[in-house]
Design a protein around this motif. Structure first.
Motif, PDB file in Angstrom:
ATOM      1  N   ALA A 116     -18.840 -55.883 -21.611  1.00 48.17           N
ATOM      2  CA  ALA A 116     -18.693 -54.693 -22.726  1.00 48.17           C
ATOM      3  C   ALA A 116     -17.475 -54.096 -22.881  1.00 48.17           C
ATOM      4  O   ALA A 116     -17.063 -53.752 -23.960  1.00 48.17           O
ATOM      5  CB  ALA A 116     -19.692 -53.660 -22.016  1.00 48.17           C
ATOM      6  N   GLU A 117     -16.865 -53.781 -21.921  1.00 49.90           N
ATOM      7  CA  GLU A 117     -15.244 -53.158 -21.845  1.00 49.90           C
ATOM      8  C   GLU A 117     -14.396 -54.050 -22.688  1.00 49.90           C
ATOM      9  O   GLU A 117     -13.607 -53.674 -23.513  1.00 49.90           O
ATOM     10  CB  GLU A 117     -14.884 -52.987 -20.530  1.00 49.90           C
ATOM     11  N   VAL A 118     -14.321 -55.342 -22.261  1.00 50.85           N
ATOM     12  CA  VAL A 118     -13.485 -56.309 -23.054  1.00 50.85           C
ATOM     13  C   VAL A 118     -13.830 -56.332 -24.797  1.00 50.85           C
ATOM     14  O   VAL A 118     -13.172 -56.305 -25.659  1.00 50.85           O
ATOM     15  CB  VAL A 118     -13.912 -57.792 -22.663  1.00 50.85           C
ATOM     16  N   SER A 119     -15.365 -56.384 -24.841  1.00 50.98           N
ATOM     17  CA  SER A 119     -15.428 -56.214 -26.428  1.00 50.98           C
ATOM     18  C   SER A 119     -15.393 -54.955 -26.761  1.00 50.98           C
ATOM     19  O   SER A 119     -14.692 -54.822 -28.036  1.00 50.98           O
ATOM     20  CB  SER A 119     -17.253 -56.670 -26.481  1.00 50.98           C
ATOM     21  N   GLY A 120     -15.434 -53.881 -26.134  1.00 52.14           N
ATOM     22  CA  GLY A 120     -15.115 -52.505 -26.754  1.00 52.14           C
ATOM     23  C   GLY A 120     -13.729 -52.556 -27.209  1.00 52.14           C
ATOM     24  O   GLY A 120     -13.485 -51.485 -28.038  1.00 52.14           O
ATOM     25  N   ARG A 121     -12.541 -53.060 -26.361  1.00 49.94           N
ATOM     26  CA  ARG A 121     -11.334 -53.153 -26.543  1.00 49.94           C
ATOM     27  C   ARG A 121     -10.996 -53.821 -27.963  1.00 49.94           C
ATOM     28  O   ARG A 121     -10.600 -53.477 -28.976  1.00 49.94           O
ATOM     29  CB  ARG A 121     -10.441 -53.465 -25.411  1.00 49.94           C
ATOM     30  N   LEU A 122     -11.664 -55.171 -27.996  1.00 47.85           N
ATOM     31  CA  LEU A 122     -11.321 -55.943 -28.960  1.00 47.85           C
ATOM     32  C   LEU A 122     -11.685 -55.516 -30.458  1.00 47.85           C
ATOM     33  O   LEU A 122     -11.329 -55.696 -31.371  1.00 47.85           O
ATOM     34  CB  LEU A 122     -11.890 -57.344 -28.687  1.00 47.85           C
ATOM     35  N   VAL A 123     -12.889 -54.883 -30.562  1.00 44.75           N
ATOM     36  CA  VAL A 123     -13.619 -54.358 -31.597  1.00 44.75           C
ATOM     37  C   VAL A 123     -12.567 -53.616 -32.420  1.00 44.75           C
ATOM     38  O   VAL A 123     -12.903 -53.227 -33.588  1.00 44.75           O
ATOM     39  CB  VAL A 123     -14.905 -53.810 -31.327  1.00 44.75           C
ATOM     40  N   LEU A 124     -11.795 -52.670 -31.808  1.00 40.48           N
ATOM     41  CA  LEU A 124     -10.806 -51.996 -32.300  1.00 40.48           C
ATOM     42  C   LEU A 124      -9.801 -52.544 -33.096  1.00 40.48           C
ATOM     43  O   LEU A 124      -9.016 -51.948 -33.751  1.00 40.48           O
ATOM     44  CB  LEU A 124     -10.253 -50.860 -31.173  1.00 40.48           C
ATOM     45  N   SER A 125      -9.592 -54.012 -33.007  1.00 44.14           N
ATOM     46  CA  SER A 125      -8.280 -54.550 -33.608  1.00 44.14           C
ATOM     47  C   SER A 125      -8.562 -54.442 -35.305  1.00 44.14           C
ATOM     48  O   SER A 125      -9.608 -54.421 -35.852  1.00 44.14           O
ATOM     49  CB  SER A 125      -8.251 -56.261 -33.170  1.00 44.14           C
ATOM     50  N   ASP A 126      -7.546 -54.476 -35.831  1.00 45.13           N
ATOM     51  CA  ASP A 126      -7.448 -54.748 -37.248  1.00 45.13           C
ATOM     52  C   ASP A 126      -7.992 -56.080 -37.823  1.00 45.13           C
ATOM     53  O   ASP A 126      -8.571 -56.069 -38.779  1.00 45.13           O
ATOM     54  CB  ASP A 126      -5.773 -54.648 -37.711  1.00 45.13           C
ATOM     55  N   TYR A 127      -7.826 -57.001 -36.850  1.00 44.29           N
ATOM     56  CA  TYR A 127      -8.391 -58.231 -37.245  1.00 44.29           C
ATOM     57  C   TYR A 127      -9.976 -58.190 -37.611  1.00 44.29           C
ATOM     58  O   TYR A 127     -10.583 -58.617 -38.568  1.00 44.29           O
ATOM     59  CB  TYR A 127      -8.278 -59.254 -36.117  1.00 44.29           C
ATOM     60  N   THR A 128     -10.645 -57.618 -36.596  1.00 47.28           N
ATOM     61  CA  THR A 128     -12.103 -57.274 -36.514  1.00 47.28           C
ATOM     62  C   THR A 128     -12.423 -56.549 -37.720  1.00 47.28           C
ATOM     63  O   THR A 128     -13.283 -56.370 -38.455  1.00 47.28           O
ATOM     64  CB  THR A 128     -12.642 -56.502 -35.409  1.00 47.28           C
ATOM     65  N   LYS A 129     -11.841 -55.331 -37.698  1.00 50.59           N
ATOM     66  CA  LYS A 129     -11.996 -54.385 -39.007  1.00 50.59           C
ATOM     67  C   LYS A 129     -11.867 -55.051 -40.321  1.00 50.59           C
ATOM     68  O   LYS A 129     -12.785 -54.853 -41.319  1.00 50.59           O
ATOM     69  CB  LYS A 129     -11.145 -53.101 -39.070  1.00 50.59           C
ATOM     70  N   ASN A 130     -10.888 -55.952 -40.661  1.00 52.72           N
ATOM     71  CA  ASN A 130     -10.597 -56.564 -42.011  1.00 52.72           C
ATOM     72  C   ASN A 130     -11.589 -57.618 -42.001  1.00 52.72           C
ATOM     73  O   ASN A 130     -12.228 -57.720 -43.355  1.00 52.72           O
ATOM     74  CB  ASN A 130      -9.254 -57.138 -41.897  1.00 52.72           C
ATOM     75  N   PHE A 131     -12.002 -58.267 -41.063  1.00 49.91           N
ATOM     76  CA  PHE A 131     -13.175 -59.438 -41.065  1.00 49.91           C
ATOM     77  C   PHE A 131     -14.524 -58.893 -41.845  1.00 49.91           C
ATOM     78  O   PHE A 131     -15.207 -59.260 -42.537  1.00 49.91           O
ATOM     79  CB  PHE A 131     -13.328 -60.199 -39.831  1.00 49.91           C
ATOM     80  N   ILE A 132     -14.904 -57.695 -41.118  1.00 49.67           N
ATOM     81  CA  ILE A 132     -16.094 -57.052 -41.512  1.00 49.67           C
ATOM     82  C   ILE A 132     -16.014 -56.368 -42.797  1.00 49.67           C
ATOM     83  O   ILE A 132     -17.206 -56.648 -43.661  1.00 49.67           O
ATOM     84  CB  ILE A 132     -16.632 -55.929 -40.164  1.00 49.67           C
ATOM     85  N   LYS A 133     -14.920 -55.914 -43.142  1.00 52.75           N
ATOM     86  CA  LYS A 133     -14.795 -55.392 -44.419  1.00 52.75           C
ATOM     87  C   LYS A 133     -14.896 -56.434 -45.523  1.00 52.75           C
ATOM     88  O   LYS A 133     -15.769 -56.231 -46.539  1.00 52.75           O
ATOM     89  CB  LYS A 133     -13.639 -54.802 -44.728  1.00 52.75           C
ATOM     90  N   LYS A 134     -14.503 -57.531 -45.301  1.00 51.06           N
ATOM     91  CA  LYS A 134     -14.415 -58.841 -46.074  1.00 51.06           C
ATOM     92  C   LYS A 134     -16.024 -59.333 -46.327  1.00 51.06           C
ATOM     93  O   LYS A 134     -16.471 -59.844 -47.184  1.00 51.06           O
ATOM     94  CB  LYS A 134     -13.398 -59.802 -45.771  1.00 51.06           C
ATOM     95  N   PHE A 135     -16.619 -59.452 -45.029  1.00 50.84           N
ATOM     96  CA  PHE A 135     -17.903 -59.917 -45.152  1.00 50.84           C
ATOM     97  C   PHE A 135     -18.695 -59.158 -45.832  1.00 50.84           C
ATOM     98  O   PHE A 135     -19.767 -59.546 -46.572  1.00 50.84           O
ATOM     99  CB  PHE A 135     -18.350 -59.986 -43.567  1.00 50.84           C
ATOM    100  N   LYS A 136     -18.892 -57.643 -45.772  1.00 52.07           N
ATOM    101  CA  LYS A 136     -19.533 -56.667 -46.377  1.00 52.07           C
ATOM    102  C   LYS A 136     -19.290 -56.705 -47.900  1.00 52.07           C
ATOM    103  O   LYS A 136     -20.379 -56.202 -48.520  1.00 52.07           O
ATOM    104  CB  LYS A 136     -19.514 -55.274 -45.580  1.00 52.07           C
ATOM    105  N   ALA A 137     -18.034 -57.214 -48.348  1.00 52.49           N
ATOM    106  CA  ALA A 137     -17.842 -56.982 -49.687  1.00 52.49           C
ATOM    107  C   ALA A 137     -18.171 -58.102 -50.499  1.00 52.49           C
ATOM    108  O   ALA A 137     -18.329 -58.346 -51.751  1.00 52.49           O
ATOM    109  CB  ALA A 137     -16.315 -56.787 -49.669  1.00 52.49           C
ATOM    110  N   LYS A 138     -18.851 -59.026 -49.644  1.00 50.42           N
ATOM    111  CA  LYS A 138     -19.275 -60.486 -50.151  1.00 50.42           C
ATOM    112  C   LYS A 138     -20.299 -60.139 -51.006  1.00 50.42           C
ATOM    113  O   LYS A 138     -21.232 -59.466 -50.952  1.00 50.42           O
ATOM    114  CB  LYS A 138     -19.521 -61.313 -49.218  1.00 50.42           C
TER     115      LYS A 138
END
Length: 253
Positions: free
Chosen positions: A231-253
């Motif tokens: 959970a600590e690994v995921s909690g760190r990675l979820v803060l990345s710009d890559y993840t934020k941008n992916f989710i924004k693009k997905f939600k914009a579909k």
């Protein structure tokens, strides 16, 4: 169905049925994850319950996995770890529950939902219930659910799902590799099989079933620490710009 989702427990003839729901494909916000873990734990302590059925509502997806709304709102490590600890709590509740848990998978399943299906002591599915571990595509990875999925289907099949994060693996693939124990053509056949096994187990020895549960989960005693670390690994990675941008693009579909 509540706009925020819900978890309900009903008891009939020593069978405890836990049903979770959310209007967005039975996705799993943090509050639902914690309520689900708590309900599983409480059912395990209830002497009137001898076997548990775990299911989700509706006729669409069994589980759409993590809530994207919550993922994109995570702004710091502690919040991220806390969110992914919700999945760890559910899996550990299923693992340590002294009652056998039957999981009923009626539709497509992503991420955390695959973890729940994997952690069932016996999992039934309807044909068409495809599975996907999409986490790597989000810039994270199936870290928390990984131990449960790998335990169910083995390292090679888990590796395939984890690496090829955009492919849906069909229910026959999942059944052949042990994620599902049986699959059925119709919802009626699925429910008949679930209820038949539950009724059989409800008449079995609680002591024998508890001992069997301990045997089935032998070797997972370190999961409390392991899943928290994941959970600590995921909690760190979820803060990345890559993840934020992916989710924004997905939600914009």
């Amino acid at each position: 169905m509540s706009a925020n989702g819900n978890v309900e427990l009903s008891i009939n003839n020593h069978i405890g049925t836990i049903e979770f729901s959310h209007p967005k494909g039975n996705s799993l916000p943090g509050a639902i994850l914690r309520k689900l873990a708590q309900t599983i734990t409480e059912a395990g302590k209830n002497d009137d319950i001898r076997v548990i059925i775990l299911k989700s509502s509706g006729e669409g997806a069994f589980c759409a996995g993590a809530s994207f709304d919550e993922l994109i709102a995570i702004k710091d490590f502690d919040t991220g770890k806390n969110f992914f600890m919700g999945f760890a709590l559910v899996l550990n509740a299923m693992r340590t529950c002294p009652k056998l848990i039957i999981v009923r998978v009626h539709g497509k399943t992503v991420g955390g939902g695959v973890g729940i299906a994997s952690a069932g002591d016996y999992t039934f599915a309807k044909k068409g219930a495809s599975v996907k571990l999409s986490e790597l595509a989000l810039g994270i990875g199936p870290f928390v659910v990984g131990p449960a999925v790998e335990r169910a289907i083995g390292c090679s099949a888990f590796s395939a799902m984890a690496v090829d994060a955009t492919t849906w693996y069909d229910s026959s693939w999942a059944t052949n590799r042990g994620l599902f124990n049986q699959e059925f053509d119709t919802t009626e056949e699925l429910d008949n099989a679930v209820n038949s096994l539950a009724e059989q187990l409800a008449k079995s020895s609680p002591e024998a079933m508890q001992e069997l549960k301990m045997v089935l989960w032998k070797g997972t005693e370190e999961w409390d620490d392991l899943l928290e670390t994941r959970a600590e690994v995921s909690g760190r990675l979820v803060l990345s710009d890559y993840t934020k941008n992916f989710i924004k693009k997905f939600k914009a579909k």
